[in-house]
Design an enzyme around this catalytic site. Sequence first.
Site, PDB file in Angstrom:
ATOM      1  N   CYS A   1       0.817  -1.228   0.000  1.00 57.59           N
ATOM      2  CA  CYS A   1       0.000   0.000   0.000  1.00 57.59           C
ATOM      3  C   CYS A   1       0.843   1.268   0.000  1.00 57.59           C
ATOM      4  CB  CYS A   1      -0.929   0.008   1.206  1.00 57.59           C
ATOM      5  SG  CYS A   1      -2.112  -1.332   1.112  1.00 57.59           S
TER       6      CYS A   1
ATOM      7  N   ASN B   1      -9.936  -1.150  -2.110  1.00 56.88           N
ATOM      8  CA  ASN B   1      -8.497  -0.939  -1.890  1.00 56.88           C
ATOM      9  C   ASN B   1      -7.736  -1.468  -3.108  1.00 56.88           C
ATOM     10  OD1 ASN B   1      -5.844  -0.929  -1.037  1.00 56.88           O
ATOM     11  ND2 ASN B   1      -6.249  -1.912   0.937  1.00 56.88           N
TER      12      ASN B   1
ATOM     13  N   HIS C   1      -4.124   6.803   1.731  1.00 62.11           N
ATOM     14  CA  HIS C   1      -4.283   5.488   1.105  1.00 62.11           C
ATOM     15  C   HIS C   1      -5.709   4.982   1.338  1.00 62.11           C
ATOM     16  CE1 HIS C   1      -3.907   1.407  -0.066  1.00 62.11           C
ATOM     17  NE2 HIS C   1      -4.027   0.956   1.168  1.00 62.11           N
TER      18      HIS C   1
HETATM   19  N1  ACO Z   1     -19.257 -10.018   5.440  1.00 59.14           N
HETATM   20  C1  ACO Z   1     -19.964 -10.262   6.559  1.00 59.14           C
HETATM   21  N2  ACO Z   1     -19.396 -10.483   7.768  1.00 59.14           N
HETATM   22  C2  ACO Z   1     -18.050 -10.442   7.827  1.00 59.14           C
HETATM   23  C3  ACO Z   1     -17.253 -10.186   6.693  1.00 59.14           C
HETATM   24  C4  ACO Z   1     -17.914  -9.975   5.465  1.00 59.14           C
HETATM   25  N3  ACO Z   1     -17.248  -9.700   4.308  1.00 59.14           N
HETATM   26  N4  ACO Z   1     -15.952 -10.215   7.064  1.00 59.14           N
HETATM   27  C5  ACO Z   1     -15.933 -10.465   8.393  1.00 59.14           C
HETATM   28  N5  ACO Z   1     -17.192 -10.607   8.860  1.00 59.14           N
HETATM   29  C6  ACO Z   1     -17.626 -10.867  10.215  1.00 59.14           C
HETATM   30  C7  ACO Z   1     -16.550 -11.503  11.062  1.00 59.14           C
HETATM   31  O1  ACO Z   1     -16.580 -12.902  10.881  1.00 59.14           O
HETATM   32  C8  ACO Z   1     -16.970 -11.107  12.456  1.00 59.14           C
HETATM   33  O2  ACO Z   1     -18.023 -11.992  12.866  1.00 59.14           O
HETATM   34  P1  ACO Z   1     -18.139 -12.487  14.397  1.00 59.14           P
HETATM   35  O3  ACO Z   1     -18.287 -11.227  15.214  1.00 59.14           O
HETATM   36  O4  ACO Z   1     -19.350 -13.342  14.378  1.00 59.14           O
HETATM   37  O5  ACO Z   1     -16.853 -13.198  14.665  1.00 59.14           O
HETATM   38  C9  ACO Z   1     -17.623  -9.746  12.263  1.00 59.14           C
HETATM   39  O6  ACO Z   1     -17.900  -9.622  10.859  1.00 59.14           O
HETATM   40  C10 ACO Z   1     -16.779  -8.569  12.729  1.00 59.14           C
HETATM   41  O7  ACO Z   1     -15.494  -8.622  12.170  1.00 59.14           O
HETATM   42  P2  ACO Z   1     -14.374  -7.620  12.634  1.00 59.14           P
HETATM   43  O8  ACO Z   1     -13.052  -8.173  12.223  1.00 59.14           O
HETATM   44  O9  ACO Z   1     -14.586  -7.279  14.074  1.00 59.14           O
HETATM   45  O10 ACO Z   1     -14.716  -6.312  11.768  1.00 59.14           O
HETATM   46  P3  ACO Z   1     -13.995  -4.912  11.820  1.00 59.14           P
HETATM   47  O11 ACO Z   1     -14.987  -3.911  12.249  1.00 59.14           O
HETATM   48  O12 ACO Z   1     -12.696  -4.965  12.558  1.00 59.14           O
HETATM   49  O13 ACO Z   1     -13.676  -4.651  10.278  1.00 59.14           O
HETATM   50  C11 ACO Z   1     -11.961  -4.739   8.585  1.00 59.14           C
HETATM   51  C12 ACO Z   1     -12.847  -5.532   9.568  1.00 59.14           C
HETATM   52  C13 ACO Z   1     -12.866  -4.079   7.578  1.00 59.14           C
HETATM   53  C14 ACO Z   1     -11.031  -5.727   7.887  1.00 59.14           C
HETATM   54  C15 ACO Z   1     -11.149  -3.682   9.355  1.00 59.14           C
HETATM   55  O14 ACO Z   1     -10.528  -4.262  10.464  1.00 59.14           O
HETATM   56  C16 ACO Z   1     -10.098  -3.009   8.497  1.00 59.14           C
HETATM   57  O15 ACO Z   1     -10.402  -2.292   7.559  1.00 59.14           O
HETATM   58  N6  ACO Z   1      -8.827  -3.173   8.833  1.00 59.14           N
HETATM   59  C17 ACO Z   1      -7.749  -2.524   8.089  1.00 59.14           C
HETATM   60  C18 ACO Z   1      -7.482  -3.180   6.785  1.00 59.14           C
HETATM   61  C19 ACO Z   1      -6.437  -2.373   6.049  1.00 59.14           C
HETATM   62  O16 ACO Z   1      -6.268  -1.189   6.258  1.00 59.14           O
HETATM   63  N7  ACO Z   1      -5.712  -2.966   5.183  1.00 59.14           N
HETATM   64  C20 ACO Z   1      -4.759  -2.082   4.515  1.00 59.14           C
HETATM   65  C21 ACO Z   1      -3.595  -2.665   4.183  1.00 59.14           C
HETATM   66  S1  ACO Z   1      -3.777  -3.548   2.730  1.00 59.14           S
HETATM   67  C22 ACO Z   1      -2.159  -3.730   2.118  1.00 59.14           C
HETATM   68  O17 ACO Z   1      -1.183  -3.290   2.662  1.00 59.14           O
HETATM   69  C23 ACO Z   1      -2.062  -4.561   0.941  1.00 59.14           C
END
Ligand code: ACO
Length: 351
Positions: A112, A308, A278
């Site tokens: 990223c 992304n 980003h």
């Molecule tokens: N659809 C439905 N439910 C989902 C999905 C989906 N696509 N994905 C996960 N869930 C569920 C999980 O299983 C979890 O269920 P549970 O509570 O029953 O266990 C629930 O949703 C909550 O998941 P969380 O992980 O708590 O969700 P969060 O609010 O943390 O969001 C996310 C997740 C979007 C990935 C967030 O943490 C995020 O954006 N993190 C940063 C990612 C990032 O910035 N990446 C950049 C770098 S990329 C690079 O360098 C290549």
Amino acid sequence: MRSVITGTGIGLASHVVMNEDLARIMDTSDEWIRSRSGIQQRNYAAPGQGSAELGSLAASAAIAKAGLMPTDIDAVIFATMTPDHVLPGNGPLLQAALGLRNIPTFDIRQQCSGFLYGLELADVLVQSGRYPRVLLVGAELHTGFMPWHLGWDTVIGESDREVTEAEKAENTLSRDRTVLFGDGAGAAVIEAREGSAGLLKTLLFTDGTGAGVLTMKGASFKTRPFVTPAQIEAGETIPVMQGKEVFRSAVTLMPQAVRDVCSAAGVAVESLGLVLVHQANLRIIEGVQKALGLPAEKVPHNIERYGNTTAATLPILYHECLEKGLVEPGMLIAFTALGSGMHWGAALYRA
Ligand code: ACO
């Protein structure tokens, strides 16, 4: 003499895939994706299309916008974590596709932060006087990571086949990552120019102790052969991500990098006209905006349309800001990114 972005361009993959399309092949919903990430749609490449091709589309447009011919380019920096091949890199593929001279091409992989690292490298090359016109490309093809053999045709609208419950269950295993990413490319031509406009300061950081936070375990030259059916079966060719950890790092380290780059250049954060963050998650972008105490209109986003696109997010966003007339001459613009590595940083640019 400063390094000035004299032309930009983008290359978008052909299939627009809505959140509802993904919900047909895995257990997810438009509501979940939209509320957690801000993403509404993303582009997926057609089978056979690679990041070198998307990057070449973006690069051609950027070179034309700069008023140059491909043969005017003196060096290429190609940032991608999803190249067409393990070897050679995308640089030579782009060089041949565009008919560039036999100039040096550098393939870099800071995920990223690739465009940010590329800006710094371009600045060094341009300022050295040895490469006055540098082409910087950020391009990604994330769909190669996705297990869409279980519903690929359905998701891009080329088949009405409903995936089976077993296929849906398997696709759901990687839903926390696959819904976030899209394919795309952005490019910029960077040239030496007299005057006050151009790149003012860049700060880059790496913390390899966080390498495991966002990584791909399979397809590794530590194993023999480097990719095995067992790795594919175990989902190890799909990146793993500690989402909350990346989120926490992003909303603290990116604002800090912006503050530090402003301080190093002797400008106030309030004097920034735009901060280009980003595009990984709308909540992260808003977190950075609030941490910097800036109004929302100074921190534009397009994650809702592209998801992304890793190394491509910043050049696509900058290109769109230019196209929309948001960039005024003399405006101070900060670019910031954080991602796998962990790599992060910020660059300060005067338009
Ligand atoms: N659809 C439905 N439910 C989902 C999905 C989906 N696509 N994905 C996960 N869930 C569920 C999980 O299983 C979890 O269920 P549970 O509570 O029953 O266990 C629930 O949703 C909550 O998941 P969380 O992980 O708590 O969700 P969060 O609010 O943390 O969001 C996310 C997740 C979007 C990935 C967030 O943490 C995020 O954006 N993190 C940063 C990612 C990032 O910035 N990446 C950049 C770098 S990329 C690079 O360098 C290549």
